[in-house]
Design an enzyme around this catalytic site. Structure first.
Site: not given
Ligand SMILES: Cc1ncc(COP(=O)(O)O)c(C=O)c1O
Length: 320
Positions: A47, A281
């Site tokens: 991110k 994830s």
């Protein structure tokens, strides 16, 4: 070797791509998984790319004024990326996060100079399992603070800087490092930013590349499945949102579902067999790739992203 950089922001991206041959051999499947180690970014997640993309697009468009406060709803990783980029570029940053996300994320953002506002989960919610409903509460608070402080809302679910960052960096890096060998891409979606950016970049280079959306079992809203279990441990995504802005008008070649337990077990295998210390994830993405190699995409070369670091989950049940 990379030249001396003017700030850590320049160290975002350009992460290694690693074959997971030990894992595929262990699983007894044919084919190759290429893992992009985005946990090696300065904020220990992919991110950082989206944070930089959104701030740069806003600076370019003039929607972010010098010294203006930036506010964002985050599960921790976007906030960490924004904390880093905002510290370097001179914007005060406020992260609004659910109490359901792990505590080390809040600590890290505070250490990087962010103001962190924690929002209670819905009554009956489980810490460590942030649902779409919990996220709505966080969104309401983020909106309130943005208005109160005349701030710039980074809005990772809607601002194009998010997917553009992956379109301009993650996708081309995957293609180049693999020498154009990638045949399949699978990605666990949160905002859908990395799926959208990488899918566009890869399909432009070879339209035959197949791209799969990965969601939690029981929360596969993008796949059009009824949502029976919105709570799951795969932090950072799987919010069961059926109408993600970045997925509109975007090709999806298939939908895969991974359980929290499969994500957890695969993250543990990834650490033990490959020395890659990723989060839930990352485990979900690799579990999805193994599913594909065991079925529809046997023998192929599949790219996945190792979204964030396992260090972000030391307080959870991911590690024993
Ligand atoms: C750990 C982790 N995995 C996956 C995702 C989903 O990525 P995207 O928002 O690009 O779909 C995020 C997003 O914050 C994340 O933090």
């Amino acid at each position: 070797m990379r030249a001396v950089m003017n700030s850590v922001v320049e160290a975002i991206g350009d992460t290694p791509l690693v074959r997971l041959d030990r894992l595929t051999r262990h699983a007894g499947v044919e084919g190759t998984i290429l893992a992009k180690l985005d946990y090696l970014n300065p904020g220990f997640s992919k991110k950082d790319r989206a944070a930089l993309g959104i701030i740069e697009e806003a600076e370019r468009a003039g929607t972010l004024k010098p010294g203006q406060t930036v506010v964002e709803l985050t599960s921790g990783n976007m906030g960490t990326g924004l904390a880093i980029v905002c510290a370097i570029r001179g914007y005060p940053f406020v992260a609004v996060m659910s109490k359901g996300n792990s505590e080390e994320r809040a600590r890290m953002m505070r250490a990087l100079g962010a103001e962190v506002i924690l929002v209670d989960q819905l009554p009956g919610s489980v810490p460590g399992q942030v649902s779409g409903g919990d996220l709505e509460l966080v969104d309401r608070e983020a909106k309130r603070i943005t208005q109160e402080r005349s701030a710039f809302r980074a809005d990772q679910f809607h601002r194009d800087g998010n997917w553009l960052a992956h379109y301009r960096t993650t996708g081309p890096e995957l293609w180049q490092a693999s020498g154009g060998a990638i045949e399949v891409f699978a990605d666990f979606i949160g905002s859908g930013g990395s799926y959208a950016g990488v899918t566009r970049a890869l399909k432009e280079r070879d339209p035959a590349i197949r791209c799969y959306v990965v969601e939690p079992d029981g929360a596969a809203a993008a796949a059009g499945e009824p949502v029976s279990r919105p709570d799951h441990p795969i932090q950072g995504g799987g919010y069961a949102m059926a109408d993600l802005a970045f997925l509109k008008h975007l090709p999806v070649d298939g939908y895969l579902q991974v359980s929290g337990e499969q994500a957890r077990e695969t993250a543990r295998l990834l650490a033990r067999l490959e020395g890659i210390f990723g989060g839930f994830s990352a485990g979900a993405n690799v579990a999805a790739a193994l599913q594909l190699l065991g079925g529809a995409e046997a023998g192929r070369t599949i790219a996945v992203v190792i979204c964030d670091s396992g260090l972000k989950y030391l307080s959870t049940d991911l590690w024993g």
